[in-house]
Design an enzyme around this catalytic site. Structure first.
Site, PDB file in Angstrom:
ATOM      1  N   ASP A 258      -2.319  -2.914   3.351  1.00  0.00           N
ATOM      2  CA  ASP A 258      -2.320  -2.210   4.355  1.00  0.00           C
ATOM      3  C   ASP A 258      -2.970  -0.823   3.909  1.00  0.00           C
ATOM      4  O   ASP A 258      -2.428  -0.165   2.856  1.00  0.00           O
ATOM      5  CB  ASP A 258      -0.759  -1.971   4.526  1.00  0.00           C
ATOM      6  CG  ASP A 258      -0.588  -0.717   5.404  1.00  0.00           C
ATOM      7  OD1 ASP A 258      -1.300  -0.295   6.441  1.00  0.00           O
ATOM      8  OD2 ASP A 258       0.677  -0.054   5.440  1.00  0.00           O
TER       9      ASP A 258
ATOM     10  N   GLY B 261      -1.855  10.624  10.792  1.00  0.00           N
ATOM     11  CA  GLY B 261      -0.811   9.829   9.949  1.00  0.00           C
ATOM     12  C   GLY B 261       0.427  10.019  10.665  1.00  0.00           C
ATOM     13  O   GLY B 261       1.074  10.824  11.253  1.00  0.00           O
TER      14      GLY B 261
ATOM     15  N   TYR C  26      -6.822  10.607  15.635  1.00  0.00           N
ATOM     16  CA  TYR C  26      -6.053   9.921  14.756  1.00  0.00           C
ATOM     17  C   TYR C  26      -5.319  10.476  13.867  1.00  0.00           C
ATOM     18  O   TYR C  26      -5.740  11.483  13.028  1.00  0.00           O
ATOM     19  CB  TYR C  26      -7.118   8.828  13.779  1.00  0.00           C
ATOM     20  CG  TYR C  26      -6.534   7.831  12.870  1.00  0.00           C
ATOM     21  CD1 TYR C  26      -5.712   6.966  13.284  1.00  0.00           C
ATOM     22  CD2 TYR C  26      -6.922   7.958  11.440  1.00  0.00           C
ATOM     23  CE1 TYR C  26      -5.175   6.157  12.268  1.00  0.00           C
ATOM     24  CE2 TYR C  26      -6.417   6.954  10.598  1.00  0.00           C
ATOM     25  CZ  TYR C  26      -5.432   6.087  11.129  1.00  0.00           C
ATOM     26  OH  TYR C  26      -5.001   5.267  10.109  1.00  0.00           O
TER      27      TYR C  26
ATOM     28  N   GLU D 211     -24.778   4.004  -6.637  1.00  0.00           N
ATOM     29  CA  GLU D 211     -26.010   3.069  -6.565  1.00  0.00           C
ATOM     30  C   GLU D 211     -25.668   1.973  -5.453  1.00  0.00           C
ATOM     31  O   GLU D 211     -26.414   1.644  -4.614  1.00  0.00           O
ATOM     32  CB  GLU D 211     -26.427   2.425  -7.787  1.00  0.00           C
ATOM     33  CG  GLU D 211     -27.402   1.738  -7.623  1.00  0.00           C
ATOM     34  CD  GLU D 211     -27.615   0.744  -9.087  1.00  0.00           C
ATOM     35  OE1 GLU D 211     -28.569   0.883  -9.814  1.00  0.00           O
ATOM     36  OE2 GLU D 211     -26.722   0.017  -9.493  1.00  0.00           O
TER      37      GLU D 211
ATOM     38  N   GLY E  73       0.733  -1.276   0.072  1.00  0.00           N
ATOM     39  CA  GLY E  73       0.015  -0.191  -0.040  1.00  0.00           C
ATOM     40  C   GLY E  73       0.848   1.206  -0.222  1.00  0.00           C
ATOM     41  O   GLY E  73       1.646   1.432   0.695  1.00  0.00           O
TER      42      GLY E  73
ATOM     43  N   GLY F 261      -5.776   1.089   9.992  1.00  0.00           N
ATOM     44  CA  GLY F 261      -5.439   1.989  10.965  1.00  0.00           C
ATOM     45  C   GLY F 261      -6.895   2.751  11.460  1.00  0.00           C
ATOM     46  O   GLY F 261      -7.293   2.525  12.583  1.00  0.00           O
TER      47      GLY F 261
ATOM     48  N   ARG G 253      10.346   7.103   8.515  1.00  0.00           N
ATOM     49  CA  ARG G 253       9.567   6.364   7.805  1.00  0.00           C
ATOM     50  C   ARG G 253       9.481   6.935   6.381  1.00  0.00           C
ATOM     51  O   ARG G 253       9.233   6.454   5.267  1.00  0.00           O
ATOM     52  CB  ARG G 253       8.057   6.116   8.246  1.00  0.00           C
ATOM     53  CG  ARG G 253       7.268   5.280   7.382  1.00  0.00           C
ATOM     54  CD  ARG G 253       5.713   4.890   8.212  1.00  0.00           C
ATOM     55  NE  ARG G 253       5.257   3.690   7.601  1.00  0.00           N
ATOM     56  CZ  ARG G 253       4.297   3.981   6.606  1.00  0.00           C
ATOM     57  NH1 ARG G 253       3.940   4.954   6.461  1.00  0.00           N
ATOM     58  NH2 ARG G 253       3.656   2.727   6.158  1.00  0.00           N
TER      59      ARG G 253
ATOM     60  N   CYS H 297      -3.486   9.592   4.589  1.00  0.00           N
ATOM     61  CA  CYS H 297      -2.394   9.717   3.737  1.00  0.00           C
ATOM     62  C   CYS H 297      -2.329  10.651   2.620  1.00  0.00           C
ATOM     63  O   CYS H 297      -3.467  10.957   2.132  1.00  0.00           O
ATOM     64  CB  CYS H 297      -1.717   8.495   3.026  1.00  0.00           C
ATOM     65  SG  CYS H 297      -1.703   6.839   3.654  1.00  0.00           S
TER      66      CYS H 297
HETATM   67  P1  XMP Z   1      -6.065   3.376   7.091  1.00  0.00           P
HETATM   68  O1  XMP Z   1      -6.838   3.723   5.971  1.00  0.00           O
HETATM   69  O2  XMP Z   1      -6.215   1.899   7.854  1.00  0.00           O
HETATM   70  O3  XMP Z   1      -4.410   3.433   6.812  1.00  0.00           O
HETATM   71  O4  XMP Z   1      -6.309   4.511   8.044  1.00  0.00           O
HETATM   72  C1  XMP Z   1      -3.361   2.931   7.633  1.00  0.00           C
HETATM   73  C2  XMP Z   1      -2.231   2.998   7.035  1.00  0.00           C
HETATM   74  O5  XMP Z   1      -1.704   4.316   6.256  1.00  0.00           O
HETATM   75  C3  XMP Z   1      -0.457   4.324   6.203  1.00  0.00           C
HETATM   76  N1  XMP Z   1       0.254   5.652   6.885  1.00  0.00           N
HETATM   77  C4  XMP Z   1       0.516   6.695   6.422  1.00  0.00           C
HETATM   78  N2  XMP Z   1       0.663   7.074   4.963  1.00  0.00           N
HETATM   79  N3  XMP Z   1       1.149   9.127   5.401  1.00  0.00           N
HETATM   80  C5  XMP Z   1       0.803   8.190   4.494  1.00  0.00           C
HETATM   81  O6  XMP Z   1       1.076   8.406   3.274  1.00  0.00           O
HETATM   82  C6  XMP Z   1       1.099   9.037   6.579  1.00  0.00           C
HETATM   83  O7  XMP Z   1       1.007  10.085   7.561  1.00  0.00           O
HETATM   84  C7  XMP Z   1       0.440   7.667   7.051  1.00  0.00           C
HETATM   85  N4  XMP Z   1       0.448   7.299   8.422  1.00  0.00           N
HETATM   86  C8  XMP Z   1      -0.023   5.913   8.225  1.00  0.00           C
HETATM   87  C9  XMP Z   1       0.204   3.158   7.010  1.00  0.00           C
HETATM   88  O8  XMP Z   1       0.721   2.322   6.043  1.00  0.00           O
HETATM   89  C10 XMP Z   1      -1.028   2.528   7.865  1.00  0.00           C
HETATM   90  O9  XMP Z   1      -0.878   1.473   8.125  1.00  0.00           O
END
Ligand code: XMP
Length: 493
Positions: A345, A394, A392, A479, A305, A368, A408, A312
């Site tokens: 992911d 990033g 929550y 839909e 992912g 996440g 990262r 993200c």
């Molecule tokens: P969800 O959609 O489940 O995604 O909330 C969680 C995943 O997002 C990634 N992640 C990030 N990707 N910027 C990004 O581009 C960020 O700040 C960030 N923080 C997390 C990560 O792979 C996580 O598992």
């Protein structure tokens, strides 16, 4: 009818989960007979295909324990010092019950105010007011509010308590203890350092027993919960890893937004040489080429992912990434040839997305936002406009990077920080012990509609082109969602 995956995903479009839809197949088994057991890595099996994301607003020890209790696994984040991450691992490994107990601690000379109870219902009284000193008694909120003289010192009215159970006790052992002793609550104390971990009541135990059916817990042969942890790819991460291995970590995730790098390849080789028994998950990747490099370096699992997460902004900031459905399909097609399980992911916001990720080739999904805002997620709830919310964010947001997660998102020690994520809040979802089993049941129903009785069977049906899918137009997506309703107040009817 419809398209085989190999045709749909080779037309030059990047599809995400919502863009595609499976055509139903033939049902000849019951929902309950669908098996969701799977592999996190080559050597680690799970009974449900769920992994919690290594983010500092998602996975610390409570989340890791609850995920393992359900049959999945949590990956502890690394936006902390090595000793802080070690403490999270130690705490998760020393627990046998997935319990988040909100209790405060006071010393006998303290005076209590209502706010001291926080969200909890009990205050524990210990020698020094710290969790690591001897327990002397407790005060229940329900008793305290009816006290005539609340201004006195705690020791004047607390209920005395001179017993505890080890934190390694299982739920039924604690229930047995409470029943035999005829008491309302018991502190659970970690043997290694004497710290009070939880305060368990009979009501808590009854609450657990009402939760929906779950998979077998993810346990090591010693009986402790399986726990994963994230690390980076710098030299300093080797020391972090040494700590984690001492703490009994079961798998490490090399946490990087673009995993196909010389740094990660070197780290994989180092880990495989230094700790041959430890499973390493590499990533993130979205192409067959990236995956191939990590597989050759020896990864035991691949995380897929880039930019699909709900917080993200990588695709917008860096113009790199891939639609998650395409990424999962493409990487899984290559990884399956080497027997390397894929973790899909990011981008999961409903059970249908989980079905799509798994059928397209993933062995697990990493989540996440789906798990954030739950009782088990780190951080306190705040109340805003009558709603309970939890933060929550990033890990590439400026706020998180200021705390240290910048590695990262930066291959080197650049001084300029460019945000690749945002900070937000999500609504209170309650305990994951309650909603994850429901989601798993919904996933089983999806598998049943497709005529797939297990993950292996779904992958085989996709490969053999029995399972067909189509891209959905914007109107078809609209839909497929709820539409044509107006909001109303219940009392209007
Ligand atoms: P969800 O959609 O489940 O995604 O909330 C969680 C995943 O997002 C990634 N992640 C990030 N990707 N910027 C990004 O581009 C960020 O700040 C960030 N923080 C997390 C990560 O792979 C996580 O598992």
């Amino acid at each position: 009818d419809g398209f085989p995956a190999v045709k749909l995903f080779n037309q030059g479009y990047s599809y995400t989960y919502d863009d595609v839809i499976f055509l139903p197949h033939y049902i000849d088994f019951a929902t309950d007979s669908v098996q969701l057991n799977t592999k996190l890595t080559k050597n680690i099996s799970l009974s449900i295909p769920c992994v919690s994301s290594p983010m500092d607003t998602v996975t610390e020890s409570y989340m890791a324990v609850a995920m393992a209790y359900l049959g999945g696994i949590g990956i502890l984040h690394s936006n902390n010092t090595p000793s802080e991450q070690f403490a999270l691992l130690e705490s998760a490994k020393s627990r046998r019950i997935p319990f988040v107990s909100d209790f405060e601690v006071k010393s006998p000379a303290d005076v209590i105010e209502l706010s001291d109870f926080g969200y909890g219902t009990v205050i524990l009284v210990t020698d020094t007011g710290s969790r690591k000193s001897r327990v002397l008694g407790y005060v229940l909120k329900s008793v305290w509010v009816n006290l005539k003289n609340k201004d006195g010192r705690v020791c004047d009215y607390m209920s005395k308590l001179d017993y505890s159970v080890p934190s390694s006790y299982h739920l039924d052992q604690i229930a047995g203890f409470l029943g035999d002793k005829g008491v309302k609550l018991v502190p659970t104390v970690r043997e290694s350092d004497g710290e009070v971990v939880d305060v368990m009541t009979l009501e808590d135990i009854e609450k657990f027993q009402e939760y929906p059916k779950r998979g077998l817990p993810s346990l090591t042969p010693n009986g402790d919960f399986l726990v994963g942890a994230a690390i980076g790819t710098r030299d300093s991460d080797k020391q972090r890893l040494e700590y984690l291995v001492k703490g009994g970590v079961d798998a490490v995730v090399l946490d990087s937004s673009q995993g196909n790098s010389i740094y990660q390849l070197d780290m994989i080789k180092y880990i495989k040489k230094t700790y041959p028994g430890l499973d390493v998950i590499g990533g993130n990747v979205v192409t067959a080429y990236q995956a191939q490099n990590l597989i050759q370096a020896g990864v035991d699992g691949l995380r897929v992912g880039m930019g699909s997460g709900s917080i993200c902004t990588t695709q917008e900031v860096c113009a790199v990434g891939r639609g998650q459905a395409t990424a999962v399909y493409k990487v899984s097609s290559i990884a399956s040839k080497s027997g390397v399980p894929v973790i899909a992911d990011g981008g999961i916001s409903n059970s249908g997305h989980i079905v799509k990720a798994l059928v397209l080739g993933a062995s697990t999904v990493m989540m996440g936002s789906y798990l954030a805002g739950s009782t088990e997620a780190p951080g306190a709830y705040v109340v805003q406009d009558g709603r309970r919310l939890k933060k929550y964010r990033g890990m590439g947001s400026l706020e998180a990077m200021t705390k240290g997660s910048d590695q990262r998102y930066l291959g080197d020690k650049s001084k300029l920080k460019i945000a690749q994520g945002v900070v937000g809040a999500v609504a209170d979802k309650g305990s994951i012990l309650k909603f994850v089993p429901y989601a798993m049941h919904a996933v089983k129903q999806g598998f049943q509609d497709l005529g797939a009785s297990s993950l292996q069977s779904a992958h085989e049906l996709l490969r053999s082109e029995v399972l067909r899918l189509e891209a959905r137009t914007g109107a078809a997506q609209a839909e497929g969602g709820v539409h044509g309703l107006v909001s109303y107040e219940k009392k209007a009817f």
